[in-house]
Scaffold this motif. Structure first.
Motif, short mmCIF file in Angstrom:
data_model
loop_
_atom_site.label_atom_id
_atom_site.label_comp_id
_atom_site.label_asym_id
_atom_site.label_seq_id
_atom_site.Cartn_x
_atom_site.Cartn_y
_atom_site.Cartn_z
N VAL A 74 79.55 -20.51 124.61
CA VAL A 74 78.12 -20.49 124.96
C VAL A 74 77.28 -20.05 123.77
O VAL A 74 76.24 -20.66 123.47
CB VAL A 74 77.88 -19.56 126.18
CG1 VAL A 74 76.40 -19.29 126.40
CG2 VAL A 74 78.49 -20.16 127.43
N LEU A 75 77.73 -19.02 123.07
CA LEU A 75 77.01 -18.53 121.89
C LEU A 75 76.91 -19.62 120.84
O LEU A 75 75.83 -19.87 120.28
CB LEU A 75 77.71 -17.30 121.32
CG LEU A 75 77.05 -16.64 120.12
CD1 LEU A 75 75.66 -16.14 120.48
CD2 LEU A 75 77.92 -15.51 119.60
N VAL A 82 69.81 -23.70 115.71
CA VAL A 82 69.36 -22.85 114.60
C VAL A 82 70.21 -23.11 113.37
O VAL A 82 69.70 -23.22 112.24
CB VAL A 82 69.41 -21.36 115.00
CG1 VAL A 82 69.00 -20.47 113.84
CG2 VAL A 82 68.52 -21.10 116.20
N MET A 83 71.50 -23.22 113.57
CA MET A 83 72.39 -23.49 112.44
C MET A 83 72.08 -24.85 111.82
O MET A 83 72.12 -25.02 110.60
CB MET A 83 73.86 -23.39 112.89
CG MET A 83 74.23 -21.96 113.22
SD MET A 83 75.87 -21.58 113.89
CE MET A 83 76.84 -22.98 113.72
N ARG A 84 71.74 -25.82 112.66
CA ARG A 84 71.38 -27.15 112.17
C ARG A 84 70.09 -27.06 111.35
O ARG A 84 69.99 -27.65 110.29
CB ARG A 84 71.21 -28.12 113.33
CG ARG A 84 70.78 -29.53 112.93
CD ARG A 84 71.81 -30.34 112.20
NE ARG A 84 73.05 -30.37 112.93
CZ ARG A 84 74.24 -30.34 112.35
NH1 ARG A 84 74.36 -30.33 111.05
NH2 ARG A 84 75.34 -30.37 113.06
N ILE A 104 68.49 -17.16 108.77
CA ILE A 104 69.89 -16.87 108.44
C ILE A 104 70.27 -15.48 108.93
O ILE A 104 71.32 -15.30 109.57
CB ILE A 104 70.16 -17.02 106.92
CG1 ILE A 104 70.05 -18.49 106.53
CG2 ILE A 104 71.52 -16.46 106.55
CD1 ILE A 104 70.07 -18.74 105.03
N VAL A 105 69.43 -14.50 108.66
CA VAL A 105 69.71 -13.12 109.10
C VAL A 105 69.79 -13.07 110.63
O VAL A 105 70.71 -12.47 111.19
CB VAL A 105 68.64 -12.13 108.55
CG1 VAL A 105 68.78 -10.76 109.20
CG2 VAL A 105 68.76 -12.01 107.05
N LEU A 109 73.10 -12.09 112.82
CA LEU A 109 73.06 -11.00 113.81
C LEU A 109 73.52 -11.49 115.18
O LEU A 109 74.33 -10.83 115.84
CB LEU A 109 71.65 -10.41 113.91
CG LEU A 109 71.24 -9.50 112.77
CD1 LEU A 109 69.76 -9.16 112.87
CD2 LEU A 109 72.08 -8.24 112.76
N LEU A 110 73.01 -12.62 115.62
CA LEU A 110 73.40 -13.14 116.93
C LEU A 110 74.87 -13.51 116.98
O LEU A 110 75.57 -13.21 117.94
CB LEU A 110 72.53 -14.35 117.29
CG LEU A 110 71.08 -14.03 117.63
CD1 LEU A 110 70.27 -15.31 117.71
CD2 LEU A 110 71.00 -13.25 118.93
N ARG A 111 75.33 -14.17 115.95
CA ARG A 111 76.72 -14.64 115.93
C ARG A 111 77.71 -13.49 115.83
O ARG A 111 78.77 -13.53 116.43
CB ARG A 111 76.91 -15.60 114.76
CG ARG A 111 78.18 -16.39 114.87
CD ARG A 111 78.08 -17.62 114.03
NE ARG A 111 79.18 -18.50 114.33
CZ ARG A 111 79.84 -19.17 113.43
NH1 ARG A 111 79.51 -19.08 112.17
NH2 ARG A 111 80.82 -19.95 113.78
N SER A 112 77.35 -12.46 115.09
CA SER A 112 78.26 -11.33 114.90
C SER A 112 78.21 -10.34 116.06
O SER A 112 79.15 -9.57 116.25
CB SER A 112 77.92 -10.60 113.60
OG SER A 112 76.66 -9.97 113.72
#
Length: 153
Positions: A74-75, A82-84, A104-105, A109-112
């Protein structure tokens, strides 16, 4: 799985005198079936309530690995746009580069899972950490690389 909880509860109950060290005989199986049916038909039975709760829990809660895999999926799907945007960016001006850097920051933050990109103290700490690692110089350079080479992995 409900029957498994019931059978296990009946077999392990010392009052039923099942010998778990040996294979059940035909008589043992008949006794087990009768005891299970008797327990299922009891109207006010704490052991039946316990078994019901175990079955409910087993049917409604995923194990930790499944939960974490689903959370990760889901994440990733939510972060994909956003990554695109980050990998497709052709930022040139200082303002565009700063906006890209903020994305990027936030994405990191969201991914980690290290904090919320809406919490200014978390963003400041992440920004300071990334700048300390000279990330800024390398990402400004990577903005000019082909899309196939760039990634936010």
């Amino acid at each position: 799985s409900g029957w498994l909880f019931m059978v296990k509860a009946v077999v392990l109950d010392p009052d039923n005198q099942f010998n778990v060290e040996r294979t059940l005989t035909k008589d043992d199986v008949q006794k087990l079936i009768k005891t299970c049916v008797d327990r299922l038909l009891m109207s006010a039975s704490p052991s039946l309530d316990t078994i019901k709760m175990q079955v409910y829990f087993d049917m409604n809660y995923t194990n930790r690995n499944e939960f974490l895999e689903e959370h990760k999926r889901v994440l990733e799907s939510r972060l994909q746009p956003v990554m695109r945007e980050i990998t497709d960016s052709r930022a040139r001006t200082r303002e565009e580069l700063e906006g890209l850097y903020r994305k990027i920051v936030s994405c990191v933050l969201l991914r980690s899972g290290l904090g919320s990109p809406t919490d200014i103290s978390v963003v400041r700490e992440a920004t300071a950490a990334s700048r300390a690692c000279s990330l800024r110089l390398s990402w400004e350079h990577s903005c000019h690389l082909p899309n196939e080479t760039r990634s936010v992995s």
